[in-house]
Design an enzyme around this catalytic site. Sequence first.
Site, PDB file in Angstrom:
ATOM      1  N   GLY A   1       0.763  -1.234   0.000  1.00  9.23           N
ATOM      2  CA  GLY A   1       0.000   0.000   0.000  1.00  9.23           C
ATOM      3  C   GLY A   1       0.792   1.281   0.000  1.00  9.23           C
TER       4      GLY A   1
ATOM      5  N   PRO B   1       4.800  -4.897  -1.025  1.00  5.96           N
ATOM      6  CG  PRO B   1       6.977  -4.282  -1.636  1.00  5.96           C
ATOM      7  CD  PRO B   1       6.206  -5.210  -0.737  1.00  5.96           C
TER       8      PRO B   1
ATOM      9  NE  ARG C   1      -3.896   3.343 -10.835  1.00  8.10           N
ATOM     10  CZ  ARG C   1      -3.692   4.596 -10.528  1.00  8.10           C
ATOM     11  NH1 ARG C   1      -3.277   5.456 -11.431  1.00  8.10           N
ATOM     12  NH2 ARG C   1      -3.878   5.018  -9.305  1.00  8.10           N
TER      13      ARG C   1
ATOM     14  CE1 TYR D   1      -9.607   1.991  -8.029  1.00 10.88           C
ATOM     15  CE2 TYR D   1      -7.692   2.190  -9.453  1.00 10.88           C
ATOM     16  CZ  TYR D   1      -8.524   1.422  -8.664  1.00 10.88           C
ATOM     17  OH  TYR D   1      -8.243   0.093  -8.510  1.00 10.88           O
TER      18      TYR D   1
ATOM     19  CB  CYS E   1     -18.713   2.413 -27.284  1.00 12.29           C
ATOM     20  SG  CYS E   1     -18.089   2.118 -28.930  1.00 12.29           S
TER      21      CYS E   1
ATOM     22  CE1 TYR F   1      -3.052  -3.356  -8.011  1.00 15.30           C
ATOM     23  CE2 TYR F   1      -1.652  -1.458  -7.544  1.00 15.30           C
ATOM     24  CZ  TYR F   1      -2.157  -2.690  -7.192  1.00 15.30           C
ATOM     25  OH  TYR F   1      -1.767  -3.263  -6.005  1.00 15.30           O
TER      26      TYR F   1
HETATM   27  C1  LIG Z   1      -3.177  -5.021  -3.321  1.00 14.29           C
HETATM   28  C2  LIG Z   1      -2.483  -5.598  -2.159  1.00 14.29           C
HETATM   29  C3  LIG Z   1      -1.133  -5.308  -1.930  1.00 14.29           C
HETATM   30  C4  LIG Z   1      -0.345  -4.351  -2.787  1.00 14.29           C
HETATM   31  O1  LIG Z   1      -0.777  -3.046  -2.667  1.00 14.29           O
HETATM   32  P1  LIG Z   1       0.085  -1.864  -3.325  1.00 14.29           P
HETATM   33  O2  LIG Z   1      -0.716  -0.656  -3.071  1.00 14.29           O
HETATM   34  O3  LIG Z   1       0.204  -2.159  -4.777  1.00 14.29           O
HETATM   35  O4  LIG Z   1       1.406  -1.844  -2.639  1.00 14.29           O
HETATM   36  C5  LIG Z   1      -0.509  -5.947  -0.879  1.00 14.29           C
HETATM   37  N1  LIG Z   1      -1.176  -6.801  -0.056  1.00 14.29           N
HETATM   38  C6  LIG Z   1      -2.479  -7.083  -0.249  1.00 14.29           C
HETATM   39  C7  LIG Z   1      -3.151  -8.025   0.680  1.00 14.29           C
HETATM   40  C8  LIG Z   1      -3.177  -6.490  -1.286  1.00 14.29           C
HETATM   41  O5  LIG Z   1      -4.476  -6.756  -1.456  1.00 14.29           O
END
Ligand SMILES: *Cc1c(COP(=O)(O)O)cnc(C)c1O
Length: 424
Positions: free
Chosen positions: A246, A284, A322, A326, A353, A382
Site C-alpha cells: 500500500g 509492496p 485507472r 478512480y 464506447c 494496475y
Molecule cells: C493489493 C495488495 C497489496 C499491494 O498493494 P500496493 O498498493 O500495490 O502496494 C498488498 N497486499 C495485499 C493483501 C493487497 O491486497
Amino acid sequence: MSSSASPRPFVYDGDRLVCSGVDVAALADEFGTPLYVYSADAVRERVAMIANGFAGVDHTICYAVKANSALGLLKRLGALGCGFDIVSGGELERVRRAAPEAVSRVVFSGVGKQAWEMDAALEAGILQFNVESEAELELLAERAQALGKTARVALRVNPDVFAETHPYISTGMSEHKFGIAIARARQVYARAAQLEGIEPTGVSVHIGSQIRSVEPFAAALQRVRELVEELRKDGINLRNVDAGGGFGIEYGTAAFDPAASVQQYAKALRSVLEGFDAHLLLEPGRFIIAQAGALVTRVLYTKQNGAKRFVIADAAMNDLIRPALYKAHHEIVPVLLDASRPASKADIVGPVCESGDFFAQDRETAELRSGDLVALLDAGAYGMSLASHYNTRVHPAEVLIEDGKTVLIRRRETLDDLFVAELY
Ligand SMILES: *Cc1c(COP(=O)(O)O)cnc(C)c1O
C-alpha cells in the site's frame, strides 16, 4: 544518475523520450502501439531501496503480483530474492511458472479462496496463507487434512485504521470486507491452534493502497504487535508479522524522492518493531512497478465538439482503466518534444464506447496532433493487470528495458487469441 533527478526512468534525451536510455519512439515503431514499456533497472532500484530501508531487519519482500503479473517481471523479481503476495490460484500458477524457486516465499491473501486454490497452494508448499475469515480457516483445515499437509497460517486482521486514499482502495476499516476484526483475533487464533492441519505462524494486515503518509502503517503495525504479544502470552508463538503493501507514489509533478520516502516508511515501521523479535513480511506492489512503466499510445484523431477539444488515442480504458475507475491522474507527455507547438487544452480519450473512456479531461499539454506519440507515465502498476478485452480489443504488447537491451515480454495479441475459448 542520481535518484533525486527523477523518480521515473522516462526522461528526455534532447527532444526524445527515452526509457533507461532506449528511444521510446523507436520502440513504438518496432512493436506498435499501444505498448507498455517497463524498465527492469528501475524495478531493481526500487527493490534495493526497500531492502536498504529495512537493512538489519529480518524481512522478506513479497511483491504483490496483482499490481503487474507479467511472467517476465515475476521471473526477474524472483531472481532478486523477492517472495510474492498472491490473491488467486491463477497468480500462484504465474509464480510457479516464472519463479518456481520463490514458491516457498509466497503468501496467499484474498477474501474468497476456493478449495482448489488452497489445494494447489498446499501442494506447492507456500510460506503462508493469510486467512480472512473463520469459515475460510475451517475449509483450509479440511483441505490440509485431506492432503496430509500442514497449512501455515496468518490471520489477516482488520485494525480499524483510517488511511487517506481513494475509497475503492482503502481496506483497513471495520466497514470493509477485508480481514477479521482485531478484537476477535485472539479467539480465532485459539481455534486455529486446535485445528489439525493448521499451524499459526503469523499475523497480517493490509490497510489499503496508494497511502502516502506513514502514520497509518505504523498505527496498524502497533496494533498487530500488541496482538502478537498477547498471543505469545497465550502460548501461541507467531513469527511472521506481515505489514501488507500500500505504500504510495507521486503521480503528479510534485517532487518525489522514492528512496527518501521509503526510508521514512521503514523508519516508522522499525520504531514500532523495536525490541520485538519477528520476521517482517512486506507486500509492496505499486511502489515497485508503477513508475517503472508507461503506456505509449499514438494519437489517431483530434476533433472539436463545441467548446471542447478531443484527442483520440489508440489506447483506451481497456488498456489502462485507472482514470476511468478512480479518476486517477497520469502525467501525459509527448514522446518527441516540439518547442513550436502552442499549449492546448483537451480531453485525451480512447476509442471505446463509454464516456468514461478518458485518460485526462481538460488537460493542458503541448498541442497534440494526429500521428503524435504520447506516454502515459506511472502506468506500470494496475495497468496491464487490469486490462480487459472490452470492445474486442487485443491486449497491448509489453517490453522490458534491461541493461540497455529491449526484451519483448508479451507479444501483442491477435484476434485469434481472443476467440480461442469461444464455441459457436
Ligand atoms: C493489493 C495488495 C497489496 C499491494 O498493494 P500496493 O498498493 O500495490 O502496494 C498488498 N497486499 C495485499 C493483501 C493487497 O491486497
